[in-house]
Design a protein around this motif. Sequence first.
Motif, PDB file in Angstrom:
ATOM      1  N   UNK A  47       0.835  -1.199   0.000  1.00 39.49           N
ATOM      2  CA  UNK A  47       0.000   0.000   0.000  1.00 39.49           C
ATOM      3  C   UNK A  47       0.872   1.252   0.000  1.00 39.49           C
ATOM      4  N   UNK A  48       0.260   2.377  -0.337  1.00 46.70           N
ATOM      5  CA  UNK A  48       0.964   3.668  -0.309  1.00 46.70           C
ATOM      6  C   UNK A  48       0.184   4.634   0.584  1.00 46.70           C
ATOM      7  N   UNK A  49       0.680   4.902   1.821  1.00 47.69           N
ATOM      8  CA  UNK A  49       1.953   4.432   2.382  1.00 47.69           C
ATOM      9  C   UNK A  49       1.878   2.983   2.830  1.00 47.69           C
ATOM     10  N   UNK A  50       3.036   2.312   2.934  1.00 47.71           N
ATOM     11  CA  UNK A  50       3.038   0.915   3.372  1.00 47.71           C
ATOM     12  C   UNK A  50       2.556   0.776   4.817  1.00 47.71           C
ATOM     13  N   UNK A  51       1.906  -0.328   5.113  1.00 50.85           N
ATOM     14  CA  UNK A  51       1.509  -0.623   6.482  1.00 50.85           C
ATOM     15  C   UNK A  51       2.739  -1.061   7.282  1.00 50.85           C
ATOM     16  N   UNK A  52       2.652  -1.037   8.620  1.00 51.71           N
ATOM     17  CA  UNK A  52       3.780  -1.539   9.425  1.00 51.71           C
ATOM     18  C   UNK A  52       4.170  -2.968   9.062  1.00 51.71           C
ATOM     19  N   UNK A  53       3.182  -3.806   8.827  1.00 47.46           N
ATOM     20  CA  UNK A  53       3.484  -5.181   8.453  1.00 47.46           C
ATOM     21  C   UNK A  53       4.208  -5.281   7.126  1.00 47.46           C
ATOM     22  N   UNK A  54       3.847  -4.434   6.171  1.00 44.56           N
ATOM     23  CA  UNK A  54       4.511  -4.453   4.868  1.00 44.56           C
ATOM     24  C   UNK A  54       5.945  -3.941   4.965  1.00 44.56           C
ATOM     25  N   UNK A  55       6.185  -2.937   5.801  1.00 45.54           N
ATOM     26  CA  UNK A  55       7.550  -2.442   6.015  1.00 45.54           C
ATOM     27  C   UNK A  55       8.408  -3.514   6.686  1.00 45.54           C
ATOM     28  N   UNK A  56       7.820  -4.237   7.612  1.00 48.64           N
ATOM     29  CA  UNK A  56       8.527  -5.335   8.267  1.00 48.64           C
ATOM     30  C   UNK A  56       8.949  -6.384   7.244  1.00 48.64           C
ATOM     31  N   UNK A  57       8.062  -6.717   6.321  1.00 48.95           N
ATOM     32  CA  UNK A  57       8.382  -7.729   5.316  1.00 48.95           C
ATOM     33  C   UNK A  57       9.405  -7.228   4.307  1.00 48.95           C
ATOM     34  N   UNK A  58       9.452  -5.924   4.061  1.00 51.75           N
ATOM     35  CA  UNK A  58      10.514  -5.383   3.214  1.00 51.75           C
ATOM     36  C   UNK A  58      11.873  -5.603   3.859  1.00 51.75           C
ATOM     37  N   UNK A  59      11.942  -5.443   5.178  1.00 51.17           N
ATOM     38  CA  UNK A  59      13.191  -5.711   5.883  1.00 51.17           C
ATOM     39  C   UNK A  59      13.488  -7.213   5.869  1.00 51.17           C
TER      40      UNK A  59
ATOM     41  N   UNK B  50      12.338 -12.043  -4.402  1.00 51.86           N
ATOM     42  CA  UNK B  50      11.133 -11.363  -3.925  1.00 51.86           C
ATOM     43  C   UNK B  50      11.008 -10.012  -4.618  1.00 51.86           C
ATOM     44  N   UNK B  51       9.812  -9.718  -5.099  1.00 51.03           N
ATOM     45  CA  UNK B  51       9.546  -8.457  -5.783  1.00 51.03           C
ATOM     46  C   UNK B  51       8.292  -7.817  -5.188  1.00 51.03           C
ATOM     47  N   UNK B  52       8.142  -6.529  -5.436  1.00 51.32           N
ATOM     48  CA  UNK B  52       7.025  -5.773  -4.865  1.00 51.32           C
ATOM     49  C   UNK B  52       6.261  -5.045  -5.951  1.00 51.32           C
ATOM     50  N   UNK B  53       4.983  -4.818  -5.666  1.00 53.03           N
ATOM     51  CA  UNK B  53       4.097  -4.144  -6.605  1.00 53.03           C
ATOM     52  C   UNK B  53       3.158  -3.261  -5.805  1.00 53.03           C
ATOM     53  N   UNK B  54       3.037  -1.996  -6.200  1.00 51.71           N
ATOM     54  CA  UNK B  54       2.099  -1.098  -5.529  1.00 51.71           C
ATOM     55  C   UNK B  54       0.680  -1.617  -5.709  1.00 51.71           C
ATOM     56  N   UNK B  55      -0.141  -1.427  -4.690  1.00 49.95           N
ATOM     57  CA  UNK B  55      -1.521  -1.917  -4.770  1.00 49.95           C
ATOM     58  C   UNK B  55      -2.290  -1.247  -5.903  1.00 49.95           C
TER      59      UNK B  55
ATOM     60  N   UNK C 207      12.541  -0.926  -2.116  1.00 46.99           N
ATOM     61  CA  UNK C 207      12.766  -0.338  -0.793  1.00 46.99           C
ATOM     62  C   UNK C 207      13.621   0.908  -0.876  1.00 46.99           C
ATOM     63  N   UNK C 208      14.552   0.951  -1.812  1.00 50.66           N
ATOM     64  CA  UNK C 208      15.429   2.110  -1.936  1.00 50.66           C
ATOM     65  C   UNK C 208      14.678   3.364  -2.363  1.00 50.66           C
ATOM     66  N   UNK C 209      13.520   3.185  -2.998  1.00 44.66           N
ATOM     67  CA  UNK C 209      12.757   4.321  -3.513  1.00 44.66           C
ATOM     68  C   UNK C 209      11.608   4.729  -2.605  1.00 44.66           C
ATOM     69  N   UNK C 210      11.484   4.120  -1.426  1.00 43.40           N
ATOM     70  CA  UNK C 210      10.413   4.518  -0.504  1.00 43.40           C
ATOM     71  C   UNK C 210      10.718   5.878   0.131  1.00 43.40           C
TER      72      UNK C 210
END
Length: 244
Positions: free
Chosen positions: A147-159, A171-176, A241-244
């Motif tokens: 999501x934009x902004x990411x949820x706490x859970x999504x930020x945790x999974x990015x780490x 692992x790859x990511x896609x904006x909702x 993650x680098x572009x957040x």
Amino acid sequence: MARNLRFNGTGSGGGGCPSVHEDLDSGEVVVHGPPLTDPEDIAQLQHLNEGEVPIVVPRDLLVDFAPRNRTPRIVDLEAFGKLFATFEHTAWRLETRRRFASDEATDTYAQFQAGRPVDWDYEDDWCRNARAQTALGKRFERVRIVDNPPTPGQLYLLDNARRNCAVGEDIRNLWRTDAERLRLPSEDFWIFDSRLVALLNFDADDQLVDVELITEPAIVNRYAQVRDAAWHFAIRCDAFAANL
């Protein structure tokens, strides 16, 4: 008592075999056709028990005439976990949820929420298995919707993705918003070997409770189309993650 059989169809043109019948009482399917007799072919079959006879039928026969009503095949989490050691070439996941209750119960989540460096375990069961499977040439891949902004859970999974990628995952990511534009489903699922879908079922508290296994080719193909679209547009987790 004799079965109540209905003739569904044949793949042999004018009639004969191979053919498909359906038991209208039990829902079981009866298929008859030429037997598989070559010993080398039979030796390749898994779980062929005494008294069972393998037969050969055209794929189109099952696609065209097999019953379409599907009873969900639900398995527990132990049976689901075994799939990650038995798949043959690819395990691919779409993650669409905003939180996972199981993550929030961990020490690593508490460390992340406190702003401390996370002490990831690179020797737990998941990491050891991922290294073992990818060493055999198999692939672990997943796309996580963010999501934009990411949820706490999504930020945790990015780490967390840094650890999982280090042991062999991609692992790859896609904006909702992009997922919605692509009309991706909101379901959370794995595809194993492009032939088995494991649909993850969560309760109202975001706890994983069980898994539905799907093998019907037409349905699996729809999930495979979702996989191809998501994978094409998703961004590698480090660049994302680098572009957040």
